[in-house]
Design an enzyme around this catalytic site. Structure first.
Site, mmCIF file in Angstrom:
data_model
loop_
_atom_site.group_PDB
_atom_site.id
_atom_site.type_symbol
_atom_site.label_atom_id
_atom_site.label_comp_id
_atom_site.label_asym_id
_atom_site.label_seq_id
_atom_site.Cartn_x
_atom_site.Cartn_y
_atom_site.Cartn_z
ATOM 1 C CB CYS A 102 -18.213 -8.472 -2.958
ATOM 2 S SG CYS A 102 -19.081 -7.482 -4.197
ATOM 3 C CG HIS A 415 -18.125 -10.554 -7.173
ATOM 4 N ND1 HIS A 415 -18.635 -10.456 -5.894
ATOM 5 C CD2 HIS A 415 -17.153 -11.518 -7.113
ATOM 6 C CE1 HIS A 415 -18.015 -11.308 -5.097
ATOM 7 N NE2 HIS A 415 -17.110 -11.960 -5.810
#
Length: 471
Positions: A102, A415
Protein backbone atom coordinates in the site's frame (compact mmCIF):
# COMPACT_ATOMS: atom_id res chain seq x y z
CA UNK A 1 -5.35 -22.21 -22.96
CA UNK A 2 -2.32 -20.04 -22.15
CA UNK A 3 1.23 -21.32 -22.51
CA UNK A 4 4.51 -20.05 -21.08
CA UNK A 5 2.93 -18.25 -18.09
CA UNK A 6 5.78 -17.45 -15.71
CA UNK A 7 5.41 -17.98 -11.96
CA UNK A 8 7.59 -16.01 -9.58
CA UNK A 9 7.86 -18.47 -6.69
CA UNK A 10 9.37 -15.75 -4.47
CA UNK A 11 6.00 -13.96 -4.58
CA UNK A 12 2.66 -15.03 -3.11
CA UNK A 13 0.12 -17.06 -5.18
CA UNK A 14 -2.12 -14.01 -4.99
CA UNK A 15 0.35 -12.20 -7.26
CA UNK A 16 0.06 -15.09 -9.73
CA UNK A 17 -3.74 -14.75 -9.63
CA UNK A 18 -3.41 -11.05 -10.44
CA UNK A 19 -1.29 -12.03 -13.43
CA UNK A 20 -4.00 -14.43 -14.59
CA UNK A 21 -6.58 -11.70 -14.08
CA UNK A 22 -4.76 -9.57 -16.67
CA UNK A 23 -4.79 -12.51 -19.09
CA UNK A 24 -8.29 -13.90 -18.54
CA UNK A 25 -10.40 -11.17 -16.96
CA UNK A 26 -11.26 -13.48 -14.04
CA UNK A 27 -10.84 -11.54 -10.75
CA UNK A 28 -8.52 -13.20 -8.18
CA UNK A 29 -11.37 -13.85 -5.74
CA UNK A 30 -13.26 -15.89 -8.37
CA UNK A 31 -10.31 -18.02 -9.45
CA UNK A 32 -10.07 -21.67 -8.45
CA UNK A 33 -6.68 -23.09 -9.39
CA UNK A 34 -6.05 -26.80 -8.96
CA UNK A 35 -2.60 -27.84 -7.76
CA UNK A 36 -1.94 -31.48 -6.78
CA UNK A 37 -5.62 -32.22 -6.33
CA UNK A 38 -6.29 -29.21 -4.10
CA UNK A 39 -7.14 -25.51 -4.44
CA UNK A 40 -4.30 -22.97 -4.52
CA UNK A 41 -4.58 -20.68 -1.48
CA UNK A 42 -3.55 -17.02 -1.68
CA UNK A 43 -0.98 -17.50 1.09
CA UNK A 44 0.36 -20.91 0.03
CA UNK A 45 4.11 -21.62 -0.10
CA UNK A 46 5.19 -22.38 -3.68
CA UNK A 47 8.25 -24.30 -2.46
CA UNK A 48 5.99 -26.82 -0.74
CA UNK A 49 3.76 -27.33 -3.77
CA UNK A 50 6.48 -28.78 -5.98
CA UNK A 51 5.46 -26.90 -9.13
CA UNK A 52 7.81 -27.79 -11.99
CA UNK A 53 8.73 -26.05 -15.23
CA UNK A 54 6.26 -26.92 -17.99
CA UNK A 55 3.62 -28.14 -15.55
CA UNK A 56 -0.01 -27.51 -16.53
CA UNK A 57 -2.36 -25.85 -14.06
CA UNK A 58 -6.14 -25.69 -14.35
CA UNK A 59 -8.01 -22.52 -13.45
CA UNK A 60 -11.81 -22.25 -13.18
CA UNK A 61 -13.73 -19.02 -12.73
CA UNK A 62 -16.11 -16.54 -14.31
CA UNK A 63 -14.67 -13.48 -16.04
CA UNK A 64 -16.13 -10.00 -15.61
CA UNK A 65 -19.23 -9.67 -17.74
CA UNK A 66 -18.76 -7.93 -21.10
CA UNK A 67 -21.89 -6.07 -22.09
CA UNK A 68 -22.41 -5.61 -25.84
CA UNK A 69 -23.58 -2.20 -26.93
CA UNK A 70 -27.20 -2.14 -28.16
CA UNK A 71 -27.90 -1.39 -31.81
CA UNK A 72 -30.14 1.53 -30.93
CA UNK A 73 -30.89 3.70 -27.96
CA UNK A 74 -28.60 5.36 -25.36
CA UNK A 75 -24.99 4.28 -24.83
CA UNK A 76 -24.22 3.27 -21.25
CA UNK A 77 -20.85 3.65 -19.56
CA UNK A 78 -20.28 -0.10 -19.33
CA UNK A 79 -20.80 -0.38 -23.09
CA UNK A 80 -17.99 2.05 -23.89
CA UNK A 81 -14.42 1.04 -24.77
CA UNK A 82 -12.34 1.00 -21.61
CA UNK A 83 -10.39 4.18 -22.42
CA UNK A 84 -13.68 6.04 -22.89
CA UNK A 85 -14.94 4.60 -19.59
CA UNK A 86 -11.95 6.17 -17.83
CA UNK A 87 -12.97 9.60 -19.17
CA UNK A 88 -16.61 8.97 -18.22
CA UNK A 89 -15.77 7.81 -14.69
CA UNK A 90 -13.43 10.77 -14.21
CA UNK A 91 -10.52 8.96 -12.58
CA UNK A 92 -7.97 6.28 -13.38
CA UNK A 93 -7.78 2.73 -12.05
CA UNK A 94 -6.83 1.44 -8.63
CA UNK A 95 -3.84 -0.79 -7.87
CA UNK A 96 -3.91 -4.30 -6.42
CA UNK A 97 -2.10 -4.73 -3.12
CA UNK A 98 0.55 -7.38 -3.80
CA UNK A 99 1.37 -7.99 -0.15
CA UNK A 100 2.10 -4.96 2.07
CA UNK A 101 2.50 -2.72 -0.98
CA UNK A 102 0.00 0.00 0.00
CA UNK A 103 2.99 2.33 0.59
CA UNK A 104 3.95 1.86 -3.06
CA UNK A 105 0.40 2.06 -4.44
CA UNK A 106 -0.38 5.33 -2.64
CA UNK A 107 2.93 6.88 -3.74
CA UNK A 108 2.32 5.89 -7.36
CA UNK A 109 -1.21 7.35 -7.32
CA UNK A 110 0.07 10.70 -6.00
CA UNK A 111 2.88 10.95 -8.57
CA UNK A 112 0.52 9.73 -11.31
CA UNK A 113 -1.63 12.82 -10.66
CA UNK A 114 1.16 15.07 -11.99
CA UNK A 115 0.36 15.54 -15.72
CA UNK A 116 3.79 17.05 -16.48
CA UNK A 117 5.50 13.93 -15.13
CA UNK A 118 3.25 11.67 -17.18
CA UNK A 119 3.98 13.69 -20.31
CA UNK A 120 7.70 13.34 -19.72
CA UNK A 121 7.55 9.60 -19.12
CA UNK A 122 5.56 9.01 -22.31
CA UNK A 123 8.65 10.12 -24.25
CA UNK A 124 11.01 7.93 -22.25
CA UNK A 125 12.86 5.60 -24.67
CA UNK A 126 13.14 1.81 -24.27
CA UNK A 127 16.10 0.66 -22.13
CA UNK A 128 19.37 0.38 -24.06
CA UNK A 129 21.50 -2.64 -23.24
CA UNK A 130 24.93 -1.41 -22.27
CA UNK A 131 27.52 -2.17 -19.63
CA UNK A 132 28.04 1.56 -19.17
CA UNK A 133 24.57 2.35 -17.83
CA UNK A 134 22.63 1.20 -14.80
CA UNK A 135 20.07 -1.14 -16.32
CA UNK A 136 18.06 -1.33 -13.09
CA UNK A 137 17.46 2.43 -13.25
CA UNK A 138 16.38 2.30 -16.89
CA UNK A 139 14.09 -0.68 -16.31
CA UNK A 140 12.40 0.94 -13.30
CA UNK A 141 11.85 4.24 -15.13
CA UNK A 142 10.38 2.33 -18.09
CA UNK A 143 8.19 0.31 -15.70
CA UNK A 144 6.96 3.57 -14.16
CA UNK A 145 6.07 4.87 -17.62
CA UNK A 146 4.17 1.68 -18.50
CA UNK A 147 2.34 1.59 -15.16
CA UNK A 148 1.18 5.20 -15.58
CA UNK A 149 -0.05 4.27 -19.06
CA UNK A 150 -1.95 1.24 -17.69
CA UNK A 151 -3.63 3.40 -15.03
CA UNK A 152 -4.79 5.88 -17.65
CA UNK A 153 -6.28 3.23 -19.92
CA UNK A 154 -8.05 1.00 -17.40
CA UNK A 155 -11.12 1.14 -15.20
CA UNK A 156 -10.48 -2.26 -13.63
CA UNK A 157 -7.68 -2.44 -11.01
CA UNK A 158 -4.14 -2.86 -12.29
CA UNK A 159 -1.61 -5.33 -10.87
CA UNK A 160 1.74 -3.45 -10.70
CA UNK A 161 3.82 -6.64 -10.86
CA UNK A 162 6.56 -5.49 -13.19
CA UNK A 163 6.91 -2.15 -11.41
CA UNK A 164 7.20 -3.85 -8.01
CA UNK A 165 9.80 -6.31 -9.32
CA UNK A 166 11.96 -3.52 -10.79
CA UNK A 167 11.51 -1.37 -7.67
CA UNK A 168 12.86 -4.15 -5.46
CA UNK A 169 15.77 -4.80 -7.83
CA UNK A 170 16.77 -1.13 -7.82
CA UNK A 171 16.13 -0.55 -4.12
CA UNK A 172 16.63 -3.79 -2.14
CA UNK A 173 15.27 -2.19 1.05
CA UNK A 174 11.78 -2.63 -0.43
CA UNK A 175 12.36 -6.40 -0.58
CA UNK A 176 12.97 -6.80 3.16
CA UNK A 177 11.26 -9.83 4.74
CA UNK A 178 10.00 -10.44 8.26
CA UNK A 179 8.96 -14.00 9.09
CA UNK A 180 8.85 -14.73 5.38
CA UNK A 181 6.51 -11.82 4.60
CA UNK A 182 7.44 -8.62 2.79
CA UNK A 183 7.61 -5.75 5.27
CA UNK A 184 5.57 -2.56 5.16
CA UNK A 185 7.75 0.36 4.07
CA UNK A 186 7.75 4.11 4.69
CA UNK A 187 6.14 5.81 1.69
CA UNK A 188 8.20 9.04 1.91
CA UNK A 189 11.29 6.96 1.10
CA UNK A 190 9.56 5.42 -1.90
CA UNK A 191 8.40 8.87 -3.02
CA UNK A 192 11.83 10.52 -2.82
CA UNK A 193 13.63 7.54 -4.37
CA UNK A 194 11.31 7.52 -7.39
CA UNK A 195 11.61 11.27 -7.97
CA UNK A 196 15.40 11.12 -7.59
CA UNK A 197 15.58 8.17 -9.97
CA UNK A 198 13.53 9.75 -12.75
CA UNK A 199 15.30 13.10 -12.36
CA UNK A 200 18.70 11.43 -12.72
CA UNK A 201 17.75 8.87 -15.34
CA UNK A 202 15.72 10.88 -17.83
CA UNK A 203 17.81 11.76 -20.93
CA UNK A 204 16.71 15.35 -21.53
CA UNK A 205 18.52 18.32 -22.97
CA UNK A 206 17.05 20.25 -20.07
CA UNK A 207 18.49 18.21 -17.20
CA UNK A 208 16.92 20.40 -14.50
CA UNK A 209 13.37 19.87 -15.72
CA UNK A 210 12.28 17.50 -12.96
CA UNK A 211 14.12 19.61 -10.40
CA UNK A 212 11.78 22.43 -11.38
CA UNK A 213 8.82 20.14 -10.89
CA UNK A 214 9.66 18.99 -7.35
CA UNK A 215 12.96 20.50 -6.15
CA UNK A 216 13.01 23.14 -3.39
CA UNK A 217 16.18 25.26 -3.19
CA UNK A 218 17.07 26.31 0.35
CA UNK A 219 19.55 28.93 1.53
CA UNK A 220 20.64 28.57 5.17
CA UNK A 221 22.42 30.76 7.69
CA UNK A 222 24.61 28.58 9.90
CA UNK A 223 25.92 30.34 13.00
CA UNK A 224 27.41 29.67 16.43
CA UNK A 225 26.19 32.38 18.86
CA UNK A 226 29.07 32.09 21.36
CA UNK A 227 31.90 32.67 18.89
CA UNK A 228 29.98 34.75 16.34
CA UNK A 229 30.98 32.37 13.53
CA UNK A 230 28.60 32.46 10.59
CA UNK A 231 28.39 30.92 7.11
CA UNK A 232 25.87 30.38 4.32
CA UNK A 233 24.89 27.02 2.86
CA UNK A 234 22.66 26.04 -0.08
CA UNK A 235 20.92 22.74 -0.80
CA UNK A 236 18.11 21.28 -2.87
CA UNK A 237 15.49 18.98 -1.35
CA UNK A 238 12.39 17.23 -2.67
CA UNK A 239 10.17 17.93 0.34
CA UNK A 240 9.76 20.31 3.24
CA UNK A 241 9.24 18.92 6.71
CA UNK A 242 6.45 19.83 9.11
CA UNK A 243 7.82 19.14 12.59
CA UNK A 244 5.21 18.29 15.22
CA UNK A 245 5.40 19.29 18.88
CA UNK A 246 3.08 20.48 21.63
CA UNK A 247 3.22 23.99 20.16
CA UNK A 248 2.29 22.94 16.63
CA UNK A 249 -1.39 23.02 15.71
CA UNK A 250 -1.15 24.07 12.06
CA UNK A 251 1.02 23.30 9.05
CA UNK A 252 2.47 26.84 9.04
CA UNK A 253 3.79 26.39 12.57
CA UNK A 254 5.27 22.99 11.73
CA UNK A 255 7.00 24.34 8.61
CA UNK A 256 8.49 27.18 10.66
CA UNK A 257 9.95 24.63 13.08
CA UNK A 258 11.12 22.44 10.20
CA UNK A 259 13.22 25.26 8.71
CA UNK A 260 15.18 25.61 11.95
CA UNK A 261 17.59 22.93 13.09
CA UNK A 262 20.82 22.26 15.00
CA UNK A 263 23.99 21.16 13.28
CA UNK A 264 27.02 19.68 15.03
CA UNK A 265 30.36 20.43 13.35
CA UNK A 266 33.93 21.46 14.16
CA UNK A 267 34.44 25.10 15.12
CA UNK A 268 37.68 26.58 13.64
CA UNK A 269 37.94 29.21 16.38
CA UNK A 270 37.22 26.81 19.26
CA UNK A 271 39.14 23.87 17.83
CA UNK A 272 36.41 21.45 18.88
CA UNK A 273 32.98 20.21 17.95
CA UNK A 274 30.16 22.69 18.58
CA UNK A 275 26.40 22.85 18.11
CA UNK A 276 25.51 25.39 15.41
CA UNK A 277 22.09 26.87 14.69
CA UNK A 278 20.77 26.54 11.15
CA UNK A 279 18.04 28.88 9.86
CA UNK A 280 16.79 28.04 6.36
CA UNK A 281 14.72 29.98 3.85
CA UNK A 282 13.24 28.93 0.50
CA UNK A 283 15.27 30.47 -2.33
CA UNK A 284 13.50 28.83 -5.29
CA UNK A 285 10.13 27.12 -5.55
CA UNK A 286 8.94 24.07 -7.54
CA UNK A 287 5.71 23.65 -9.46
CA UNK A 288 4.71 20.88 -7.05
CA UNK A 289 5.52 21.34 -3.37
CA UNK A 290 5.68 18.19 -1.24
CA UNK A 291 5.39 18.46 2.55
CA UNK A 292 6.10 15.60 4.94
CA UNK A 293 4.53 15.53 8.40
CA UNK A 294 7.25 14.16 10.70
CA UNK A 295 4.97 11.81 12.62
CA UNK A 296 7.38 8.93 13.23
CA UNK A 297 10.29 8.94 15.66
CA UNK A 298 12.50 6.42 17.41
CA UNK A 299 11.39 5.72 20.98
CA UNK A 300 14.51 4.83 22.95
CA UNK A 301 12.79 3.33 25.97
CA UNK A 302 10.94 0.76 23.87
CA UNK A 303 13.57 0.62 21.09
CA UNK A 304 10.97 0.95 18.35
CA UNK A 305 9.32 3.48 16.06
CA UNK A 306 6.43 5.45 17.50
CA UNK A 307 3.85 7.69 15.87
CA UNK A 308 2.73 11.19 16.88
CA UNK A 309 -1.07 11.24 16.67
CA UNK A 310 -1.42 14.98 17.39
CA UNK A 311 -3.87 16.84 15.18
CA UNK A 312 -2.16 19.27 12.77
CA UNK A 313 -4.47 21.22 10.46
CA UNK A 314 -3.46 22.01 6.88
CA UNK A 315 -5.12 24.31 4.31
CA UNK A 316 -6.51 23.73 0.85
CA UNK A 317 -4.60 26.89 -0.16
CA UNK A 318 -1.04 27.34 1.11
CA UNK A 319 0.96 30.58 0.91
CA UNK A 320 4.69 30.04 1.55
CA UNK A 321 5.73 33.71 1.16
CA UNK A 322 6.69 33.98 4.84
CA UNK A 323 9.20 31.14 4.45
CA UNK A 324 10.98 32.63 1.42
CA UNK A 325 14.30 34.46 1.26
CA UNK A 326 14.35 38.22 0.67
CA UNK A 327 15.58 37.63 -2.88
CA UNK A 328 12.72 35.25 -3.70
CA UNK A 329 10.16 37.58 -2.14
CA UNK A 330 11.25 40.33 -4.55
CA UNK A 331 10.82 37.96 -7.50
CA UNK A 332 7.36 36.95 -6.29
CA UNK A 333 6.12 40.51 -5.83
CA UNK A 334 4.91 41.20 -9.38
CA UNK A 335 3.28 37.79 -10.05
CA UNK A 336 1.48 37.96 -6.68
CA UNK A 337 0.08 41.40 -7.49
CA UNK A 338 -1.11 40.17 -10.89
CA UNK A 339 -2.81 37.19 -9.23
CA UNK A 340 -4.51 39.48 -6.70
CA UNK A 341 -5.70 41.71 -9.53
CA UNK A 342 -7.09 38.75 -11.49
CA UNK A 343 -8.91 37.44 -8.44
CA UNK A 344 -10.17 40.94 -7.70
CA UNK A 345 -11.62 41.25 -11.20
CA UNK A 346 -13.60 38.06 -10.64
CA UNK A 347 -15.10 39.68 -7.54
CA UNK A 348 -15.83 42.93 -9.40
CA UNK A 349 -13.09 44.93 -7.65
CA UNK A 350 -10.84 47.52 -9.26
CA UNK A 351 -7.28 46.41 -10.00
CA UNK A 352 -4.37 48.19 -8.38
CA UNK A 353 -1.53 50.03 -10.08
CA UNK A 354 1.03 47.22 -10.07
CA UNK A 355 4.23 49.07 -10.86
CA UNK A 356 5.04 52.59 -9.72
CA UNK A 357 7.04 53.62 -12.81
CA UNK A 358 8.90 52.50 -15.93
CA UNK A 359 12.21 52.08 -14.13
CA UNK A 360 10.70 49.90 -11.40
CA UNK A 361 8.85 47.94 -14.06
CA UNK A 362 12.02 47.15 -15.99
CA UNK A 363 13.89 46.06 -12.86
CA UNK A 364 11.10 43.90 -11.48
CA UNK A 365 10.39 42.32 -14.86
CA UNK A 366 14.04 41.35 -15.19
CA UNK A 367 13.94 39.73 -11.73
CA UNK A 368 10.79 37.76 -12.54
CA UNK A 369 12.05 36.59 -15.91
CA UNK A 370 15.37 35.54 -14.39
CA UNK A 371 13.61 33.46 -11.76
CA UNK A 372 11.42 31.84 -14.41
CA UNK A 373 14.49 30.20 -15.92
CA UNK A 374 14.23 27.66 -13.12
CA UNK A 375 10.67 27.80 -11.85
CA UNK A 376 8.63 28.63 -14.92
CA UNK A 377 10.39 28.15 -18.25
CA UNK A 378 9.09 25.02 -19.88
CA UNK A 379 10.18 25.34 -23.48
CA UNK A 380 12.45 22.29 -23.47
CA UNK A 381 10.51 19.98 -21.16
CA UNK A 382 6.94 21.18 -21.87
CA UNK A 383 6.12 21.34 -18.17
CA UNK A 384 2.76 23.00 -18.71
CA UNK A 385 -0.26 21.14 -20.01
CA UNK A 386 -1.16 23.86 -22.51
CA UNK A 387 1.66 24.04 -25.05
CA UNK A 388 0.63 27.59 -25.99
CA UNK A 389 1.59 28.79 -22.51
CA UNK A 390 5.31 28.15 -22.60
CA UNK A 391 6.22 30.28 -19.60
CA UNK A 392 4.59 30.77 -16.24
CA UNK A 393 5.66 32.68 -13.16
CA UNK A 394 5.13 31.25 -9.69
CA UNK A 395 3.37 33.28 -7.00
CA UNK A 396 4.24 31.36 -3.83
CA UNK A 397 0.60 30.33 -3.48
CA UNK A 398 -0.25 26.63 -3.82
CA UNK A 399 -3.42 24.52 -4.03
CA UNK A 400 -3.72 21.11 -2.39
CA UNK A 401 -3.88 18.32 -5.01
CA UNK A 402 -2.98 15.14 -3.11
CA UNK A 403 -2.82 13.81 0.45
CA UNK A 404 -1.15 10.55 1.41
CA UNK A 405 -2.40 9.25 4.75
CA UNK A 406 -1.30 6.60 7.22
CA UNK A 407 -3.56 4.65 9.53
CA UNK A 408 -2.01 2.76 12.43
CA UNK A 409 0.49 3.22 15.26
CA UNK A 410 3.75 2.17 13.62
CA UNK A 411 5.65 3.02 10.43
CA UNK A 412 6.36 -0.69 10.00
CA UNK A 413 2.67 -1.57 9.92
CA UNK A 414 -0.66 0.16 9.35
CA UNK A 415 -2.09 1.19 6.01
CA UNK A 416 -1.33 3.94 3.47
CA UNK A 417 -4.00 5.53 1.26
CA UNK A 418 -3.84 8.26 -1.42
CA UNK A 419 -6.46 11.00 -1.72
CA UNK A 420 -6.04 12.69 -5.10
CA UNK A 421 -7.75 15.67 -6.74
CA UNK A 422 -8.73 14.94 -10.34
CA UNK A 423 -8.58 17.34 -13.28
CA UNK A 424 -12.36 17.78 -12.99
CA UNK A 425 -11.93 19.05 -9.42
CA UNK A 426 -13.34 15.93 -7.77
CA UNK A 427 -11.42 14.10 -5.04
CA UNK A 428 -10.86 10.32 -5.17
CA UNK A 429 -9.65 8.12 -2.31
CA UNK A 430 -7.37 5.43 -3.79
CA UNK A 431 -7.44 2.63 -1.23
CA UNK A 432 -5.36 0.14 -3.24
CA UNK A 433 -7.75 -1.38 -5.80
CA UNK A 434 -10.81 0.53 -4.56
CA UNK A 435 -11.19 4.15 -5.79
CA UNK A 436 -13.85 5.98 -3.73
CA UNK A 437 -15.22 9.50 -4.52
CA UNK A 438 -14.82 11.99 -1.65
CA UNK A 439 -16.06 15.48 -0.80
CA UNK A 440 -13.50 18.29 -0.63
CA UNK A 441 -14.57 19.21 2.90
CA UNK A 442 -13.61 15.70 4.03
CA UNK A 443 -10.01 16.07 2.82
CA UNK A 444 -8.92 18.56 5.48
CA UNK A 445 -10.36 16.30 8.17
CA UNK A 446 -7.43 13.92 7.70
CA UNK A 447 -5.42 16.04 10.12
CA UNK A 448 -4.96 13.48 12.90
CA UNK A 449 -5.87 13.55 16.56
CA UNK A 450 -7.37 10.08 16.56
CA UNK A 451 -6.56 6.56 15.47
CA UNK A 452 -7.70 6.97 11.87
CA UNK A 453 -6.25 8.04 8.52
CA UNK A 454 -4.07 11.11 9.06
CA UNK A 455 -1.99 13.18 6.66
CA UNK A 456 1.60 12.02 6.28
CA UNK A 457 2.40 13.74 2.96
CA UNK A 458 0.64 16.69 1.33
CA UNK A 459 1.32 17.70 -2.26
CA UNK A 460 0.47 21.20 -3.44
CA UNK A 461 0.40 22.59 -7.00
CA UNK A 462 1.61 26.11 -7.74
CA UNK A 463 -0.93 28.76 -8.60
CA UNK A 464 0.90 30.72 -11.27
CA UNK A 465 0.34 33.44 -13.83
CA UNK A 466 1.33 33.44 -17.54
CA UNK A 467 4.51 35.38 -18.19
CA UNK A 468 2.79 37.40 -20.92
CA UNK A 469 0.62 38.93 -18.17
CA UNK A 470 3.75 40.51 -16.73
CA UNK A 471 4.42 42.66 -19.81
Amino acid sequence: MFSNVEIDISQSPYLFKCQLYDLTGVPPERQKIMVKGGLLRDDADWSKLGVKEGQKLMMMGTADEIVNAPDKGPVFAEDMPEEEQVIHVGHSAGLFNLGNTCYMNSTVQCLHSVPELKSALIKYPPPVRSNEVDQTSHLLTAATRDLFNDLDKNVKPVAPMRFLTELRKKYPQFAQLHNGVYMQQVCIICNSELITLVAADYPLEDTDALERLFGVDLISRVHYPESGEESTETESVYSLKCHISQEVNHLHEGLKHGLKSELEKTSPSLGRSALYLKDSRINDLPRYLTIQFVRFFWKRESNQKAKILRKVDYPLELDVYDFCSDDLRKRLEVPRQILRDEEGKKLGLKTSDRISGPTDNDVKMAEVEASSNRSGDSSNFQLVEDASEKEKALTGIYDLVAVLTHKGRSADSGHYVAWVKQENGKWIQFDDDDPIPQREEDITRLSGGRDWHMAYICMYKARDVPMQSLH
